[in-house]
Scaffold this active site. Structure first.
Site, PDB file in Angstrom:
ATOM      1  N   ASP A  94       0.875  -1.181   0.000  1.00  0.00           N
ATOM      2  CA  ASP A  94       0.000   0.000   0.000  1.00  0.00           C
ATOM      3  C   ASP A  94       0.908   1.226   0.000  1.00  0.00           C
ATOM      4  O   ASP A  94       2.124   1.107   0.042  1.00  0.00           O
ATOM      5  CB  ASP A  94      -0.951  -0.042   1.194  1.00  0.00           C
ATOM      6  CG  ASP A  94      -0.228   0.128   2.520  1.00  0.00           C
ATOM      7  OD1 ASP A  94       1.010   0.278   2.524  1.00  0.00           O
ATOM      8  OD2 ASP A  94      -0.891   0.093   3.564  1.00  0.00           O
ATOM      9  N   SER A  95       0.316   2.400  -0.027  1.00  0.00           N
ATOM     10  CA  SER A  95       1.140   3.608  -0.184  1.00  0.00           C
ATOM     11  C   SER A  95       1.470   4.258   1.142  1.00  0.00           C
ATOM     12  O   SER A  95       2.188   5.235   1.191  1.00  0.00           O
ATOM     13  CB  SER A  95       0.378   4.618  -1.024  1.00  0.00           C
ATOM     14  OG  SER A  95      -0.757   5.063  -0.292  1.00  0.00           O
ATOM     15  N   GLY A  96       0.917   3.729   2.211  1.00  0.00           N
ATOM     16  CA  GLY A  96       1.111   4.362   3.506  1.00  0.00           C
ATOM     17  C   GLY A  96       0.089   5.457   3.776  1.00  0.00           C
ATOM     18  O   GLY A  96      -0.034   5.917   4.901  1.00  0.00           O
ATOM     19  N   PHE A  98      -3.149   5.428   4.044  1.00  0.00           N
ATOM     20  CA  PHE A  98      -4.150   5.074   5.053  1.00  0.00           C
ATOM     21  C   PHE A  98      -3.571   5.183   6.464  1.00  0.00           C
ATOM     22  O   PHE A  98      -4.195   5.736   7.364  1.00  0.00           O
ATOM     23  CB  PHE A  98      -4.677   3.660   4.795  1.00  0.00           C
ATOM     24  CG  PHE A  98      -5.814   3.280   5.698  1.00  0.00           C
ATOM     25  CD1 PHE A  98      -7.117   3.614   5.373  1.00  0.00           C
ATOM     26  CD2 PHE A  98      -5.580   2.599   6.883  1.00  0.00           C
ATOM     27  CE1 PHE A  98      -8.163   3.274   6.216  1.00  0.00           C
ATOM     28  CE2 PHE A  98      -6.623   2.259   7.728  1.00  0.00           C
ATOM     29  CZ  PHE A  98      -7.920   2.592   7.392  1.00  0.00           C
ATOM     30  N   ASP A 148      -2.249   8.493  -1.718  1.00  0.00           N
ATOM     31  CA  ASP A 148      -3.546   9.168  -1.782  1.00  0.00           C
ATOM     32  C   ASP A 148      -3.922   9.690  -0.405  1.00  0.00           C
ATOM     33  O   ASP A 148      -3.295   9.341   0.590  1.00  0.00           O
ATOM     34  CB  ASP A 148      -4.633   8.187  -2.260  1.00  0.00           C
ATOM     35  CG  ASP A 148      -4.868   7.068  -1.255  1.00  0.00           C
ATOM     36  OD1 ASP A 148      -3.901   6.653  -0.579  1.00  0.00           O
ATOM     37  OD2 ASP A 148      -6.012   6.597  -1.129  1.00  0.00           O
ATOM     38  N   GLN A 191     -10.874   7.881  -5.060  1.00  0.00           N
ATOM     39  CA  GLN A 191     -11.494   8.408  -3.839  1.00  0.00           C
ATOM     40  C   GLN A 191     -12.770   9.144  -4.240  1.00  0.00           C
ATOM     41  O   GLN A 191     -13.270   8.948  -5.334  1.00  0.00           O
ATOM     42  CB  GLN A 191     -10.500   9.329  -3.106  1.00  0.00           C
ATOM     43  CG  GLN A 191      -9.293   8.582  -2.524  1.00  0.00           C
ATOM     44  CD  GLN A 191      -9.629   7.782  -1.260  1.00  0.00           C
ATOM     45  OE1 GLN A 191     -10.746   7.844  -0.729  1.00  0.00           O
ATOM     46  NE2 GLN A 191      -8.662   7.009  -0.767  1.00  0.00           N
ATOM     47  N   GLY A 218     -11.102   4.713   0.501  1.00  0.00           N
ATOM     48  CA  GLY A 218     -12.054   5.503   1.288  1.00  0.00           C
ATOM     49  C   GLY A 218     -13.340   4.768   1.581  1.00  0.00           C
ATOM     50  O   GLY A 218     -14.345   5.372   1.918  1.00  0.00           O
ATOM     51  N   ASP A 268      -8.185  -6.911   0.517  1.00  0.00           N
ATOM     52  CA  ASP A 268      -7.227  -7.188   1.594  1.00  0.00           C
ATOM     53  C   ASP A 268      -7.848  -6.711   2.888  1.00  0.00           C
ATOM     54  O   ASP A 268      -8.653  -5.787   2.892  1.00  0.00           O
ATOM     55  CB  ASP A 268      -5.923  -6.397   1.391  1.00  0.00           C
ATOM     56  CG  ASP A 268      -6.075  -4.963   1.871  1.00  0.00           C
ATOM     57  OD1 ASP A 268      -6.684  -4.167   1.152  1.00  0.00           O
ATOM     58  OD2 ASP A 268      -5.631  -4.653   3.002  1.00  0.00           O
ATOM     59  N   CYS A 306     -14.392 -27.957   7.857  1.00  0.00           N
ATOM     60  CA  CYS A 306     -13.138 -27.409   7.339  1.00  0.00           C
ATOM     61  C   CYS A 306     -12.104 -28.511   7.104  1.00  0.00           C
ATOM     62  O   CYS A 306     -11.948 -29.420   7.913  1.00  0.00           O
ATOM     63  CB  CYS A 306     -12.579 -26.371   8.311  1.00  0.00           C
ATOM     64  SG  CYS A 306     -11.079 -25.583   7.730  1.00  0.00           S
ATOM     65  N   CYS A 308      -8.828 -27.823   6.702  1.00  0.00           N
ATOM     66  CA  CYS A 308      -7.471 -27.344   6.992  1.00  0.00           C
ATOM     67  C   CYS A 308      -6.799 -28.251   8.019  1.00  0.00           C
ATOM     68  O   CYS A 308      -7.442 -29.008   8.733  1.00  0.00           O
ATOM     69  CB  CYS A 308      -7.484 -25.883   7.442  1.00  0.00           C
ATOM     70  SG  CYS A 308      -7.682 -25.599   9.210  1.00  0.00           S
ATOM     71  N   CYS A 311      -8.041 -28.030  11.648  1.00  0.00           N
ATOM     72  CA  CYS A 311      -9.322 -28.692  11.928  1.00  0.00           C
ATOM     73  C   CYS A 311      -9.219 -30.203  11.795  1.00  0.00           C
ATOM     74  O   CYS A 311     -10.005 -30.932  12.401  1.00  0.00           O
ATOM     75  CB  CYS A 311     -10.408 -28.122  11.017  1.00  0.00           C
ATOM     76  SG  CYS A 311     -10.787 -26.405  11.427  1.00  0.00           S
ATOM     77  N   HIS A 337      -6.219 -21.247  10.509  1.00  0.00           N
ATOM     78  CA  HIS A 337      -7.575 -21.627  10.112  1.00  0.00           C
ATOM     79  C   HIS A 337      -8.302 -20.462   9.441  1.00  0.00           C
ATOM     80  O   HIS A 337      -8.970 -20.651   8.424  1.00  0.00           O
ATOM     81  CB  HIS A 337      -8.389 -22.123  11.319  1.00  0.00           C
ATOM     82  CG  HIS A 337      -9.855 -22.178  11.038  1.00  0.00           C
ATOM     83  ND1 HIS A 337     -10.449 -23.243  10.393  1.00  0.00           N
ATOM     84  CD2 HIS A 337     -10.833 -21.265  11.247  1.00  0.00           C
ATOM     85  CE1 HIS A 337     -11.737 -22.982  10.228  1.00  0.00           C
ATOM     86  NE2 HIS A 337     -11.998 -21.787  10.734  1.00  0.00           N
TER      87      HIS A 337
HETATM   88 ZN   LIG Z   1      -9.892 -25.166   9.708  1.00  0.00          ZN
END
Ligand SMILES: [Zn+2]
Length: 384
Positions: A94-96, A98, A148, A191, A218, A268, A306, A308, A311, A337
């Protein structure tokens, strides 16, 4: 040769959802995609091989934090972020912007840039578009973001207008200052707050500059969710179809689904990893606060559906015990998880789009997960 190439594979026949592929020098990213956040060049508690094992193809790192520590000079000396953190997949920084506007002690915003003080030691710092590009060029991510201004919600229309004018001027300066366009794709940020005409104006100005990708900024900064969805509905259709679209700072399961439906390709958020460290996990039946006493003798997995490793291996009772006693393994397991949960959900979203069944998938997901507007969790979206 462009730094990234976006391939649009399929469109949903009923919504704006799209299935695509983003080709980078560090592998292909299947979209729509959720990008885990590695603020300090690490997705907290996770080794890079664990992220790879979960099918993670791209992660995010924070320019502001890495500028403060260890400093972009150290990252560059290590051979860039990929090499420093031993991650061979794609990276976005990111650009920083935020963080500067939300975290730092702000001194002065002028057309030239932003004067502020480090949230760590109070030392004075000055970010301009040129400075931020130099930092991001040194960090070496595959995708970098323009500097931005992210106005808070609510802000007066006057303020949003002035701020947008600055952000658009800064976007031009970022393009001019970007030293590595063949290796790093610079995305522009739309924005304009909750004002339809300002969002339109922002898109028009940025599209004219022909960025290889566009982000919506934004949003998820405290506005009601229905308003965010409405803004997406106005804005995404104006963006070029052949470029990736990134909704910044959004990552709750319902927001991912609503964003995909409105044509977003990339997301993200720190949400899954942050709540995991608080002992909260996402499950196919909704959120579960595994640190609670009610799970002390619950020998089921976190999520019975799940697949994973966590789990398949551990019980709620054990994980609850680890978190309760402050054992670091506990938050490693909940983080693993949760990252799996969102990456796997997005894999299913991609399959559903390909099968022309996105809306069906969304409805089934909500029926199980228990979506309701009331639980719309304002505040969580702000986390980033
Ligand atoms: Zn899991």
């Amino acid at each position: 040769m462009a730094a990234v190439r976006f391939e649009l594979l399929q469109r949903c026949p009923h919504t704006l959802a799209r299935r695509g592929r983003l080709h980078t020098a560090h592998g292909t990213v299947e979209t729509p995609v959720f990008m885990p956040v590695g603020t300090q060049a690490t997705v907290k508690t996770m080794a890079p091989w664990e992220l790879a094992e979960l099918g993670c193809q791209i992660l995010l790192a924070n320019t502001y934090h890495l500028h403060l520590r260890p400093g972009e000079d150290v990252v560059a000396a290590a051979g860039g972020l990929h090499s420093l953190m031993a991650w061979n997949g794609a990276i976005l920084t990111d650009s920083g912007g935020f963080q500067v506007f939300s975290l730092a002690d702000l001194r002065k915003v002028t057309d030239d840039g932003v004067e502020f003080r480090s949230h760590l030691d109070g030392r004075p710092l000055f970010f301009t578009p040129e400075r931020v590009m130099a930092i991001e060029n040194a960090l070496g991510a595959d995708i970098i973001m323009a500097f931005d201004e992210c106005p808070p919600y609510p802000s007066s229309r006057e303020y949003v207008e002035a701020s947008l004018r600055r952000t658009l001027a800064w976007a031009k300066r970022c393009l001019a200052a970007h030293q590595r366009p063949a290796e790093q794709a610079l995305f522009g940020i739309v924005q304009g707050g909750e004002h339809r005409d300002l969002r339109q104006q922002a898109v028009a100005a940025l599209v004219e500059l022909d960025f290889p990708g566009y982000a919506l900024g934004g949003l998820s900064v405290g506005e009601p969710k229905p308003l965010m969805y409405e803004i997406l509905e106005w804005t995404t259709p104006l963006l070029p179809a052949d470029k990736p679209r990134y909704l910044m700072g959004v990552g709750s399961p319902d927001d991912l689904l609503e964003g995909v439906q409105r044509g977003i390709d990339m997301f993200d958020c720190v949400l899954p990893t942050r709540v995991a460290r608080n002992g909260t996990v996402f499950t196919s039946r909704g959120k579960l606060v595994v640190r609670n006493a009610q799970y002390a003798r619950d020998f089921r997995p976190l999520d019975e559906e799940c697949q994973c490793r966590v789990c398949q291996t551990f019980t709620r009772a054990y994980i609850r015990h680890l978190i309760h006693t402050g054992e670091v393994l506990g938050i490693r397991l909940t983080t693993y998880h949760n990252v799996h949960f969102l990456l796997n959900m997005m894999e299913q979203v991609r399959q559903a789009i390909c099968a022309g069944q996105f809306l069906q998938y969304k409805q089934e997901f909500y029926e199980k997960y228990g979506y309701n507007e009331g639980e719309s969790r304002r505040g969580e979206g702000v986390l980033r």
